[in-house]
Design an enzyme around this catalytic site. Structure first.
Site, PDB file in Angstrom:
ATOM      1  N   HIS A 163       0.817  -1.205   0.000  1.00 25.16           N
ATOM      2  CA  HIS A 163       0.000   0.000   0.000  1.00 25.16           C
ATOM      3  C   HIS A 163       0.860   1.269   0.000  1.00 25.16           C
ATOM      4  O   HIS A 163       0.365   2.346  -0.332  1.00 25.16           O
ATOM      5  CB  HIS A 163      -0.925   0.013   1.217  1.00 25.16           C
ATOM      6  N   MET A 214      -1.995 -13.697   5.279  1.00 26.60           N
ATOM      7  CA  MET A 214      -0.918 -13.253   4.401  1.00 26.60           C
ATOM      8  C   MET A 214      -0.927 -11.735   4.256  1.00 26.60           C
ATOM      9  O   MET A 214      -1.295 -11.167   3.226  1.00 26.60           O
ATOM     10  CB  MET A 214      -1.026 -13.928   3.039  1.00 26.60           C
ATOM     11  N   THR A 343      -8.461   5.872  23.007  1.00 25.53           N
ATOM     12  CA  THR A 343      -8.654   4.807  22.029  1.00 25.53           C
ATOM     13  C   THR A 343      -8.454   5.430  20.657  1.00 25.53           C
ATOM     14  O   THR A 343      -8.840   6.575  20.427  1.00 25.53           O
ATOM     15  CB  THR A 343     -10.070   4.208  22.135  1.00 25.53           C
TER      16      THR A 343
END
Length: 405
Positions: A163, A214, A343
């Site tokens: 990416h 993967m 968070t």
């Protein structure tokens, strides 16, 4: 040995894996009787289209008349990749000019236990034998030069989509390797941040490979290192690399997890389970408890840890119980980090980084704060922190005791 290893039941040998569609359906493994009893799922039109995308990407690159890249001024450096949750040796601030970072990754199909309590297991599809694949680290402007090898005894083809890269489906169109093949891909890291990489053979095999482990992450650091919103340098003492993996493990009519003899034998059953979009497990680093107990992450009071969290397929909400995200990069390292986060958010198909300096000793739970995932599906890790307790931050004034109403 000949097997029927694609959804359309096309006869093919193990070495002649069909690019982009493939793999062994469990029903197709047991002979004509089983094939007659259970009709295989037919590929959707969308699957057939995406199955061939890599061919167009590869054809476009091979037909290019572009000049070879000018590598003058680059220094070659070999990076030894290590198994998660650890990070390879690297510089936080780059010295010298841009480098060509040489790495080698071997695709490995291996049987992994997902949950020892239930016996759930999966034929994991991996890079270098781990879920997630190893963390890669470079700096903006560096070249990453990957040698990707697929052992001859593999059951299927593999490739890799970065990416962080630009063009050819993230390199996925240029890295399809059959069993017994290798390839070399070089690309320039132009965007700083944390990014996912994953296998993407095409069609339904993309989610199949991703949901079998993967995937992994690469961190592209700014050349002058990490900084806060005012441009002040930030440094870390260690990296904790956490990969969140959603599994969709097939079960029999009694609710017991099925087992399979070889990678790919679960293809038809897995597609059926994956279509529910409901994971049976959502774990950190491949298995329930992989980062707890004797495998818990270690730190000391005063140490700063950079937590790199990869979630290739599903959204996640990491939270450090008892601590915080002092600095959080949900996107690029060029953006000012979020601060003081309780968070934070990791989008499915991405990786993010959070930095925290531990202030108290003890056990910290690092969880997906969808607590159903954290407590019931396996999305929990532990940090065990050594040091002296500070009562000014927290003190038990009165121990639990009976009281009169």
């Amino acid at each position: 040995m000949t097997k029927f290893i694609n959804p359309g039941l096309t006869k093919t040998s193990r070495r002649n894996v069909l690019r982009g569609s493939i793999l062994a359906g469990a029903a197709a493994m047991t002979g004509a009787g089983a094939m007659a009893a259970r009709r295989p799922q037919q590929p959707l039109k969308a699957d057939a289209v995406s199955r061939n995308l890599h061919k167009a990407a590869a054809d476009g690159a091979s037909a290019s008349t572009a000049k070879p890249a000018d590598l003058s001024g680059y220094t070659r450096v070999k990076q030894e990749l290590v198994a998660p949750p650890f990070a390879p040796e690297h510089e936080q601030v780059a010295t010298g000019g841009p480098k060509i970072i040489e790495i080698t990754m071997v695709t490995e199909e291996r049987l992994m236990v997902v949950d020892e309590d239930t016996g759930a297991s999966v034929w994991a599809l991996t890079y270098n034998g781990s879920v997630p694949g190893p963390l890669i680290i470079c700096h903006e402007g560096d070249m990453v030069e990957l040698t990707l090898r697929n052992p001859a005894d593999s059951m299927m083809e593999h490739n890799i989509d970065f990416h962080a890269s630009t063009g050819a489906l993230g390199g996925g169109g240029l890295t399809h390797v059959y069993p017994g093949e290798e390839c070399v891909l070089r690309w320039k890291a132009t965007k700083p941040g944390c990014f996912t990489y994953h296998c993407a053979p095409g069609g339904a095999m993309i989610p199949y490979h991703v949901a079998h482990g993967m995937n992994g992450a690469i961190m592209v650091l700014p050349r002058d290192g990490l900084k806060d919103g005012q441009g002040n340098p930030l440094r870390y003492d260690s990296i904790a690399y956490i990969g969140e993996q959603d599994y969709y493990l097939p079960m029999d009519e009694n609710g017991d997890y099925k087992s399979y003899d070889a990678a790919g034998d679960d293809y038809a059953d897995s597609l059926e389970a994956m279509r529910t979009l409901v994971p049976t497990h959502q774990v950190f680093n491949g298995a329930v408890g992989a980062l707890t107990g004797e495998h818990a992450l270690k730190a000391k009071v005063g140490e700063t840890v950079l937590m790199v969290h990869n979630s290739c397929n599903v959204d996640s909400r990491p939270h450090l119980i008892g601590g915080h995200g002092n600095y959080v990069w949900e996107s690029s390292f060029t953006d000012p980090p979020l601060t003081g986060m309780e968070t934070w958010f990791v989008r499915g198909g991405s990786a993010a980084a959070a930095m925290y300096t531990f202030e108290q000793p003890g056990v910290y739970a690092y969880v997906n704060h969808n607590l159903i995932i954290g407590a019931m599906l396996g999305g929990t890790a532990h940090f065990v922190v050594e040091g002296a307790w500070d009562n000014t931050l927290m003190e038990q004034v009165v121990e639990p005791r009976p009281f009169e109403s």
